[in-house]
Design an enzyme around this catalytic site. Structure first.
Site, PDB file in Angstrom:
ATOM      1  N   PRO A 103       0.578  -1.121  -0.183  1.00  0.00           N
ATOM      2  CA  PRO A 103      -0.030   0.042   0.035  1.00  0.00           C
ATOM      3  C   PRO A 103       0.654   1.269  -0.160  1.00  0.00           C
ATOM      4  CG  PRO A 103      -0.794  -1.224   1.458  1.00  0.00           C
ATOM      5  CD  PRO A 103       0.251  -1.949   1.583  1.00  0.00           C
ATOM      6  N   ASP A 104       0.183   2.275  -0.591  1.00  0.00           N
ATOM      7  CA  ASP A 104       0.976   3.229  -0.340  1.00  0.00           C
ATOM      8  C   ASP A 104       0.554   4.443   0.383  1.00  0.00           C
ATOM      9  OD1 ASP A 104      -1.642   4.725  -1.001  1.00  0.00           O
ATOM     10  OD2 ASP A 104      -0.966   5.367  -3.094  1.00  0.00           O
ATOM     11  N   PHE A 105       0.849   5.604   0.867  1.00  0.00           N
ATOM     12  CA  PHE A 105       0.666   6.610   1.586  1.00  0.00           C
ATOM     13  C   PHE A 105      -0.929   6.947   1.661  1.00  0.00           C
ATOM     14  CE2 PHE A 105       5.232   5.517   2.314  1.00  0.00           C
ATOM     15  CZ  PHE A 105       5.042   4.983   3.424  1.00  0.00           C
ATOM     16  N   ARG A 106      -0.894   7.389   0.932  1.00  0.00           N
ATOM     17  CA  ARG A 106      -2.052   8.449   0.763  1.00  0.00           C
ATOM     18  C   ARG A 106      -3.411   8.208   0.120  1.00  0.00           C
ATOM     19  NH1 ARG A 106       0.040  13.687   1.995  1.00  0.00           N
ATOM     20  NH2 ARG A 106       2.482  13.556   2.841  1.00  0.00           N
ATOM     21  N   ASN A 177      11.279   5.337  -0.920  1.00  0.00           N
ATOM     22  CA  ASN A 177      10.254   4.111  -0.383  1.00  0.00           C
ATOM     23  C   ASN A 177      11.693   3.157   0.167  1.00  0.00           C
ATOM     24  OD1 ASN A 177       8.192   4.448  -2.303  1.00  0.00           O
ATOM     25  ND2 ASN A 177       9.163   2.751  -4.036  1.00  0.00           N
ATOM     26  N   ILE A 178      11.223   2.036   1.115  1.00  0.00           N
ATOM     27  CA  ILE A 178      11.851   1.414   2.040  1.00  0.00           C
ATOM     28  C   ILE A 178      12.194   0.339   1.980  1.00  0.00           C
ATOM     29  CG2 ILE A 178      12.116   3.764   4.135  1.00  0.00           C
ATOM     30  CD1 ILE A 178       9.954   2.170   5.595  1.00  0.00           C
ATOM     31  N   ASP A 179      10.934  -0.008   0.827  1.00  0.00           N
ATOM     32  CA  ASP A 179      10.926  -1.504   0.875  1.00  0.00           C
ATOM     33  C   ASP A 179      12.090  -2.734   0.707  1.00  0.00           C
ATOM     34  OD1 ASP A 179      10.563  -0.823  -2.083  1.00  0.00           O
ATOM     35  OD2 ASP A 179       9.077  -0.668  -2.191  1.00  0.00           O
ATOM     36  N   HIS A 196      14.720   7.667   2.131  1.00  0.00           N
ATOM     37  CA  HIS A 196      14.389   7.529   3.408  1.00  0.00           C
ATOM     38  C   HIS A 196      14.479   6.140   4.195  1.00  0.00           C
ATOM     39  CE1 HIS A 196      11.408  11.448   1.137  1.00  0.00           C
ATOM     40  NE2 HIS A 196      12.460  11.359   1.794  1.00  0.00           N
ATOM     41  N   CYS A 204      21.470   3.773  17.127  1.00  0.00           N
ATOM     42  CA  CYS A 204      20.305   4.712  18.198  1.00  0.00           C
ATOM     43  C   CYS A 204      19.926   5.846  18.077  1.00  0.00           C
ATOM     44  CB  CYS A 204      21.155   4.693  19.199  1.00  0.00           C
ATOM     45  SG  CYS A 204      20.816   5.747  20.280  1.00  0.00           S
ATOM     46  N   CYS A 207      22.002   8.786  19.653  1.00  0.00           N
ATOM     47  CA  CYS A 207      23.698   8.969  19.319  1.00  0.00           C
ATOM     48  C   CYS A 207      24.249   8.379  18.134  1.00  0.00           C
ATOM     49  CB  CYS A 207      24.547   8.893  20.720  1.00  0.00           C
ATOM     50  SG  CYS A 207      24.518   6.453  20.808  1.00  0.00           S
ATOM     51  N   CYS A 228      20.031   0.746  22.946  1.00  0.00           N
ATOM     52  CA  CYS A 228      22.019   0.836  22.064  1.00  0.00           C
ATOM     53  C   CYS A 228      22.544   0.773  23.488  1.00  0.00           C
ATOM     54  CB  CYS A 228      21.742   2.588  22.655  1.00  0.00           C
ATOM     55  SG  CYS A 228      23.503   3.011  22.074  1.00  0.00           S
ATOM     56  N   CYS A 231      24.519   4.041  25.221  1.00  0.00           N
ATOM     57  CA  CYS A 231      23.670   5.787  25.926  1.00  0.00           C
ATOM     58  C   CYS A 231      22.035   5.408  26.087  1.00  0.00           C
ATOM     59  CB  CYS A 231      23.403   6.747  24.481  1.00  0.00           C
ATOM     60  SG  CYS A 231      22.002   6.462  23.768  1.00  0.00           S
ATOM     61  N   GLY A 267       5.038   7.356  -9.880  1.00  0.00           N
ATOM     62  CA  GLY A 267       4.903   7.431  -8.397  1.00  0.00           C
ATOM     63  C   GLY A 267       4.575   8.519  -7.054  1.00  0.00           C
ATOM     64  N   ASN A 292       2.573   9.062 -13.771  1.00  0.00           N
ATOM     65  CA  ASN A 292       1.598   8.763 -12.387  1.00  0.00           C
ATOM     66  C   ASN A 292       0.201   8.655 -12.360  1.00  0.00           C
ATOM     67  OD1 ASN A 292       3.124   9.881  -9.638  1.00  0.00           O
ATOM     68  ND2 ASN A 292       1.604  11.366  -9.538  1.00  0.00           N
ATOM     69  N   ARG A 293      -0.574   8.856 -11.455  1.00  0.00           N
ATOM     70  CA  ARG A 293      -1.678   8.836 -10.753  1.00  0.00           C
ATOM     71  C   ARG A 293      -1.913  10.015 -11.596  1.00  0.00           C
ATOM     72  NH1 ARG A 293      -3.570   7.038  -6.086  1.00  0.00           N
ATOM     73  NH2 ARG A 293      -3.322   4.965  -6.937  1.00  0.00           N
TER      74      ARG A 293
END
Length: 400
Positions: A103-106, A177-179, A196, A204, A207, A228, A231, A267, A292-293
């Protein structure tokens, strides 16, 4: 490695949308101040548009803009086939991964931000806000069990980008994307900027001391909080949260975008700063192609810039048509088959938990925010369309 030892890089911190910063109490009950970092002013000013210049769906100019983009794919394909585009930069958002089932975010109803009620957070993006996380990490860790990569596969769009590299045309791909699907489809590290961050490493949050990623994942999957050893603060995966710094690699953009001879934007909702303003840093004669859409960012202006082209609709379908125009479709299909065969043993030897297979990672949070770059920090998730935005948890995260 302790990443806190290096000074922040101006303009590298991801921030939440201005409307949220101005009007919503923070996790400690204080009003958040509006972002005033002067270093961001040039980028943000490029994204500002007056009401009369902005395109909306009801505008009488909407159809004119759409018709002016007709033939955009064919025009850009012709340039590529003529050898005019040898340093292609790709900007990718969450819409790239929706065809993989992420899924996307919005998107209303189905996007990540529309389905966070059970976490009892004050507003959706709080789950990716570093101050909120510092105060209460449990909501994010509960969500992270479903976000960890492992169950989803790259789709045709990812392999199209890989084919750009195979053809020797890809200068760099910048993804929100972080996938981890860009890496999984075989795009080399030196051609990839995960703006991202990703789940590949952990540190941590206070720190920045590195922490074994496997141990962090194991703790989170077992409802424990990784701590961590230096710290005693909370450890998290190296995805960039709102209020955090962007990875140092992000700043390759200062070299790449002025060098680009074609920019492909796909996208994304272009709502997260400073990532969103990257599209304005290519030279004015350079073609920019939006797949894009919806029209987003500078593509909402009337009229479009002379070198701008956009093709709106289902992203995977659009990319397939583009590949066919280039004569690459058969090569991409073969690349997909061969890559899936090579990666199959890895999937078999790495069984996933039920939580992982249910939802898996997305891109980074999206919404206009800014981030400062975590120096030295290497962080490492409808077919179509806007990023609605891949979660850029970003640095400050996120992530349409």
């Amino acid at each position: 490695m302790n990443r806190s030892s290096q000074p922040p890089v101006p303009g590298g911190r991801l921030t939440e949308p201005a409307e949220r910063l101005d009007s919503v109490p923070g996790p400690y009950g204080k009003q958040r101040r509006k972002q005033t970092d002067s270093a961001l002013a040039p980028d943000l000013s490029q994204m500002s548009m007056s009401g009369q210049d902005t395109l909306n769906n009801s505008s009488p100019f909407a159809s004119a803009v759409k018709s002016s983009s007709r033939g955009g794919l064919a025009s850009v394909a012709r340039l590529v086939k003529l050898g005019r585009c040898k340093n292609v930069v790709v900007v990718a958002g969450a819409g790239v991964s929706t065809a993989s089932g992420i899924p996307d975010f919005r998107t209303p109803g189905t996007g990540l931000y529309a389905n966070l009620e059970k976490y009892n957070i004050p507003y959706p993006k709080a789950i990716f806000n570093i101050d909120y996380f510092s105060n209460d990490p449990q909501p994010f860790f509960s969500l992270a069990k479903a976000l960890y990569p492992g169950s989803h596969r790259p789709n045709y769009i990812h392999y199209f980008i890989r084919m750009l590299h195979h053809k020797g045309l890809l200068l760099r791909v910048y993804t929100q994307n972080i996938d981890g699907l860009e890496k999984l489809c075989g795009i080399p590290d030196d051609k990839l900027v995960e703006a991202h961050g990703s789940f590949a490493t952990a540190a941590c949050h206070l720190c920045y001391t590195a922490y074994p990623a496997k141990e962090a994942k194991q703790a989170i999957m077992n409802d424990k909080v990784p701590i961590c050893t230096f710290c005693a603060a909370t450890v998290k995966p190296d995805i960039v949260f709102f209020g955090e710094d962007l990875p140092q690699k992000y700043f390759l953009n200062t070299q790449d975008f002025p060098k680009a001879d074609l920019l492909i934007i796909m996208g994304t909702s272009l709502q997260i700063e400073p990532f969103a303003s990257l599209v304005n840093t290519v030279r004015s004669p350079v073609p920019r192609l939006l797949l894009n859409r919806n029209a987003v960012g500078p593509f909402k202006k009337v009229p479009l810039r002379r070198a701008d082209h956009m093709e709106l609709g289902d992203l995977e379908e659009t990319v397939r048509r583009f590949a066919e125009m280039l004569g690459w479709n058969d090569d991409i299909e073969e690349l997909m088959r061969s890559q899936e065969t090579l990666s199959l043993p890895t999937l078999i030897s790495s069984p996933l938990s039920v939580d992982q297979t249910s939802c898996q990672s997305r891109g980074a949070p999206a919404g206009k925010e800014t981030s400062r770059s975590r120096a030295g920090g290497q962080r490492g998730a409808s077919s179509g369309s806007e990023e609605t935005d891949s979660k850029s948890s970003a640095s400050s995260s996120q992530s349409t």
